[in-house]
Design a protein around this motif. Structure first.
Motif, PDB file in Angstrom:
ATOM      1  N   GLN A   1       0.810  -1.214   0.000  1.00 33.96           N
ATOM      2  CA  GLN A   1       0.000   0.000   0.000  1.00 33.96           C
ATOM      3  C   GLN A   1       0.849   1.272   0.000  1.00 33.96           C
ATOM      4  O   GLN A   1       0.318   2.382   0.095  1.00 33.96           O
ATOM      5  N   LEU A   2       2.149   1.097  -0.149  1.00 35.19           N
ATOM      6  CA  LEU A   2       3.063   2.245  -0.194  1.00 35.19           C
ATOM      7  C   LEU A   2       3.686   2.298  -1.590  1.00 35.19           C
ATOM      8  O   LEU A   2       4.282   1.319  -2.042  1.00 35.19           O
TER       9      LEU A   2
ATOM     10  N   GLY B   1      -0.943   9.908   2.685  1.00 36.36           N
ATOM     11  CA  GLY B   1      -1.154   9.921   4.125  1.00 36.36           C
ATOM     12  C   GLY B   1      -1.794   8.645   4.622  1.00 36.36           C
ATOM     13  O   GLY B   1      -2.648   8.052   3.931  1.00 36.36           O
ATOM     14  N   TYR B   2      -1.402   8.215   5.827  1.00 38.43           N
ATOM     15  CA  TYR B   2      -1.897   6.954   6.403  1.00 38.43           C
ATOM     16  C   TYR B   2      -2.228   7.148   7.879  1.00 38.43           C
ATOM     17  O   TYR B   2      -1.701   8.045   8.550  1.00 38.43           O
TER      18      TYR B   2
ATOM     19  N   GLN C   1      -3.413   2.327   7.320  1.00 40.61           N
ATOM     20  CA  GLN C   1      -4.371   2.410   6.224  1.00 40.61           C
ATOM     21  C   GLN C   1      -4.257   3.754   5.501  1.00 40.61           C
ATOM     22  O   GLN C   1      -4.098   4.794   6.137  1.00 40.61           O
ATOM     23  N   LEU C   2      -4.355   3.719   4.185  1.00 36.79           N
ATOM     24  CA  LEU C   2      -4.332   4.940   3.396  1.00 36.79           C
ATOM     25  C   LEU C   2      -5.503   5.830   3.796  1.00 36.79           C
ATOM     26  O   LEU C   2      -6.651   5.382   3.831  1.00 36.79           O
ATOM     27  N   SER C   3      -5.228   7.088   4.115  1.00 37.75           N
ATOM     28  CA  SER C   3      -6.288   7.967   4.605  1.00 37.75           C
ATOM     29  C   SER C   3      -6.419   9.273   3.827  1.00 37.75           C
ATOM     30  O   SER C   3      -7.471   9.905   3.859  1.00 37.75           O
TER      31      SER C   3
ATOM     32  N   ALA D   1      -1.519  -2.022  -4.260  1.00 36.31           N
ATOM     33  CA  ALA D   1      -2.874  -2.392  -3.836  1.00 36.31           C
ATOM     34  C   ALA D   1      -3.465  -1.297  -2.965  1.00 36.31           C
ATOM     35  O   ALA D   1      -2.740  -0.509  -2.349  1.00 36.31           O
ATOM     36  N   TYR D   2      -4.784  -1.239  -2.947  1.00 30.79           N
ATOM     37  CA  TYR D   2      -5.530  -0.335  -2.079  1.00 30.79           C
ATOM     38  C   TYR D   2      -6.451  -1.170  -1.201  1.00 30.79           C
ATOM     39  O   TYR D   2      -7.034  -2.161  -1.664  1.00 30.79           O
TER      40      TYR D   2
END
Length: 259
Positions: free
Chosen positions: A153-154, A193-194, A198-200, A226-227
């Motif tokens: 996710q990064l 931003g996380y 989790q991606l936020s 991935a998201y």
């Protein structure tokens, strides 16, 4: 069937195919706008651009005079200001819940990188209530393993360094290869931003000087593998000035499915 009849049929088939291609190529574009919010001596509002009913971009429109009359630092006052921007009530929905503009008249750390007047444009995936729960003991909490997002996710090349945890936001992932970390003046950059891994949010940062230069800027953004949440996410961002409308747009572009 006679040969001349066959020719007519073939001709009609080709014409129909061409017509179909032409109809498909001419996409129906619409722009939906949200409520205006006072900013500087002008206004800001969100927009969603769509083609054939599908959202292709989400962004902020700033009137040219919004860059005038902004708050300035005074003794004992930071002059920092934030503006909540609601997304359009109509039009196609996106993965985004709301946008917040943060005006940083003195910039922020790290020094000699982002310490010049600029805007942080936060495109949040979560609602305001969830954001109110984002809390850290210190800005160094971004280095804690509990805040480091999964590798998938990064985006490649991005890191979450210590000192980037901010209450009601999250931790900030930067790309150390960005020009401003290579000794070049900061104009704009793109941050992920996380919170709790989790991606936020997505965050274009733009200097006031760069906006005043009336740019025509667009750039691809690195995407994670991935998201966590299904939906369409940006593959590019843009910062542009339209001399005809006297408007700036800061947009997340090329929304594509991911996750």
């Amino acid at each position: 069937m006679r040969v001349d009849q066959l020719g007519v049929c073939v001709s009609l088939s080709i014409s129909a195919a061409l017509l179909g291609l032409t109809t498909q190529a001419v996409a129906e574009e619409q722009v939906f706008t949200g409520e205006k919010v006072h900013l500087g001596m002008g206004s800001a509002q969100a927009f969603v651009r769509s083609e054939n009913g599908q959202a292709t971009a989400v962004g902020i429109m700033l009137s040219a005079d919004s860059l005038n009359g902004l708050s300035k630092p005074q003794k004992g006052r930071s002059a920092y200001a934030s503006y909540l921007i609601k997304l359009p009530a109509s039009g196609p929905k996106t993965v985004f819940d709301h946008i917040e503009i943060n005006w940083e008249p003195k910039g922020h750390p790290p020094p000699k990188v982002y310490d010049k007047p600029h805007f942080d444009f936060h495109f949040y995936l979560s609602g305001q209530q969830a954001r109110n729960q984002v809390h850290f003991k210190s800005d160094a909490d971004s280095a804690d393993p509990s805040q480091q997002p999964p590798a998938e996710q990064l985006p490649q090349g991005f890191i979450v360094p210590p000192g980037t945890a901010v209450n009601r936001m999250g931790v900030h992932a930067i790309n150390p290869a960005s020009p401003e970390f290579q000794g070049k003046p900061f104009t704009s950059t793109f941050i992920y931003g996380y919170y709790n891994k989790q991606l936020s949010f997505f965050e274009p940062m733009v200097s006031l000087d760069f906006l005043k230069s009336k740019p025509q800027f667009s750039e691809k953004v690195a995407r994670p593998a991935a998201y966590a949440k299904p939906g369409a996410y940006p593959s590019a961002y843009s910062i542009k000035y339209d001399d005809q409308t006297k408007m700036y747009t800061i947009a997340l572009e090329e929304l594509k499915e991911g996750g």
